[in-house]
Design an enzyme around this catalytic site. Structure first.
Site, short mmCIF file in Angstrom:
data_model
loop_
_atom_site.label_atom_id
_atom_site.label_comp_id
_atom_site.label_asym_id
_atom_site.label_seq_id
_atom_site.Cartn_x
_atom_site.Cartn_y
_atom_site.Cartn_z
N LYS A 249 0.82 -1.22 0.00
CA LYS A 249 0.00 0.00 0.00
C LYS A 249 0.85 1.27 0.00
CE LYS A 249 -2.17 -1.15 3.80
NZ LYS A 249 -1.78 -2.55 4.01
N THR A 250 1.80 1.32 0.91
CA THR A 250 2.59 2.54 1.06
C THR A 250 3.38 2.84 -0.21
OG1 THR A 250 2.77 2.26 3.46
CG2 THR A 250 4.40 3.67 2.41
N GLU B 243 -3.54 5.99 1.34
CA GLU B 243 -3.34 4.61 1.74
C GLU B 243 -4.55 4.18 2.55
OE1 GLU B 243 -0.03 2.08 4.31
OE2 GLU B 243 0.54 3.95 3.30
#
Length: 472
Positions: free
Chosen positions: A123-124, A167
């Site tokens: 995600k990041t 995110e």
């Protein structure tokens, strides 16, 4: 450019408990940039606290009832804040509304065109790639990320453009609060065992997230089996456009090839036309090694394209991404030894990063790992798999479990990981004293080696100390 979004009324004078956290600080920064009177507290002084003060926020160190101002319009909390926090008790006395972090972020995104990036892993990195590329194109996105970008050095920004990249955290189901125009789901695996008892619960949670994608919006899914299963489950929704990315021949955005080039990769992709035939290919560079990071970049490319960003321009803008804190972040080199930091703490992440580095280093270089398990619940469920991942290293040192928000679980220690690694033939040892690690690594490393500090806890603090010790 779109006009600057108004500050939600409850966010005019917010107080953040745990303002220095990755997710909390991002929201606080955006609100401060939009003109809110931001205040908050955190357990310890940090660079994040300093950056918030530079934006005009009031940051207290330590938690105390008097830190909450009488004129606060809300108290923002994450799931990690315990019910007995004195500032939370003071909020109840004053009648100040308590707002969960996810509700605050959802309110910030609501008037814009949000891209929400979800998945058990990646995600990041994917959010960061999008934020960097859209900024490079002059589109002035707002973004909220779980790590600091290597270039801007921050995890959040209020931009004047209409796109908001965020995110989306599944760990506590908080991502179910967002209503993105485009959602990315990179992968779906069982994790966060304190909150999810089974894969069925995980799928139900992700389905609830996808159900909130705006009508006519898009779901971008990776080729991970869990993501594809999710896509099949939500296929009944006729107003949702699903875009599959990956190396499969029938992918909508197909990865034609990934060519490793040291600590980078060259990626070639092809978009499928409306008739199903591939259109012209695009080739661009990803600044970090490993197939999983290449897949993240292509997911970012597909999502941006769905918002109308020209694919070839976006592909080239993605080359501006130079990394994000704790995602295979080079901390430095000393004595011919490189030290890299990784946030990986789930076996899949660990394996992906170790394989990427194994492919990037020379044949004669050794990969030495300092691993800190994160959470007792995760170690209890996945300790064996963590140990198996460490067999990819030439040698590993395993620290005690970083508890974060959890209390100890009887019988659950790092030994679960060490025993599994040793059973797989790994060279592995325990170290209970984190302060001893620089000396331990100095005694193991030789010129040409690569040292990887890995985990989601304070193991990240070891990189500079190891480098200092290697310098002698």
């Amino acid at each position: 450019m779109a006009a600057a979004p108004a500050i939600p009324p409850a966010m005019d004078r917010p107080h953040f408990i745990g303002i220095g956290g990755a997710g909390m600080s991002g929201i606080a920064k955006i609100l401060a940039m939009r003109g809110a009177k931001v205040a908050g507290s955190d357990a310890k002084e940090s660079a994040t606290a300093a950056s918030l003060r530079e934006l005009g926020a009031t940051v207290h160190i330590g938690h105390a009832a008097e830190h909450l101002a009488d004129d606060a319009t809300s108290v923002v909390v994450s799931s990690a804040i315990r019910p007995d926090n004195p500032e939370l008790a003071r909020a109840a006395e004053l009648g100040v509304p308590v707002v969960h972090r996810s509700d605050a972020l959802a309110a910030l995104m609501r008037t814009q065109r949000p891209i929400a990036v979800a998945g058990t892993h990646g995600k990041t990195t994917t959010t960061s790639m999008l934020a960097v590329a859209l900024t490079e194109l002059g589109l002035e996105p707002s973004y909220a990320i779980g790590g600091d970008l290597a270039g801007p050095g921050t995890n959040a920004r209020h931009g004047e453009g209409e796109i908001f990249v965020a995110e989306a955290d599944e760990s506590d189901r908080s991502f179910q609060k967002y209503d993105p125009e485009v959602a990315i789901v990179l992968n779906v695996e069982l994790d966060h065992h304190a909150n999810y008892a089974s894969m069925d619960e995980i799928y139900e949670s992700f389905e609830a997230f996808v159900a909130r994608v705006r009508p006519g919006g898009c779901l971008v899914v990776g080729e991970h089996a869990g993501a594809l299963e999710l896509a099949a489950r939500v296929a009944v929704r006729e107003d949702l456009h699903v875009v599959r990315v990956g190396e499969a021949a029938d992918a909508d955005v197909r990865i034609v090839r990934i060519t490793p080039k040291g600590m980078t990769s060259e990626v070639t992709v092809a978009f499928r036309g409306s008739d199903g035939a591939p259109v012209s290919e695009l080739t661009f560079t990803v600044s970090v090694p490993g197939r999983h990071y290449a897949h993240n970049a292509v997911a970012a490319l597909a999502a941006g394209a769905r918002l109308g960003v020209e694919p070839s321009a976006l592909a080239q803008a993605l080359t501006a991404y130079t990394g994000v804190g704790r995602r295979l972040q080079l901390k430095g080199e000393a004595g011919g030894v490189q030290v890299i930091d990784s946030y990986a703490h789930h076996p899949t992440e660990m394996t992906a990063d170790l394989e990427a580095l194994r492919g990037a280093v020379g044949a004669d270089a050794r990969l030495l790992v300092v691993f800190q398990p994160h959470l007792f619940s995760r170690t209890q469920e996945l300790g064996k798999e963590m140990g198996e991942a460490l067999t990819l290293a030439d040698a590993s040192v395993v620290l005690d479990i970083y508890p974060a928000r959890e209390d100890p679980v009887p019988g659950v220690t790092s030994a679960l990981i060490i025993d599994a690694a040793a059973a797989g033939g790994a060279d592995v040892r325990a170290e209970h004293d984190m302060a001893a690690i620089p000396d331990v690594i100095a005694g193991m490393a030789r010129p040409g080696d690569l040292v990887l500090t890995m985990g989601a806890g304070d193991v990240t603090d070891l990189g500079p100390k190891i480098l200092a010790r290697l310098k002698g």
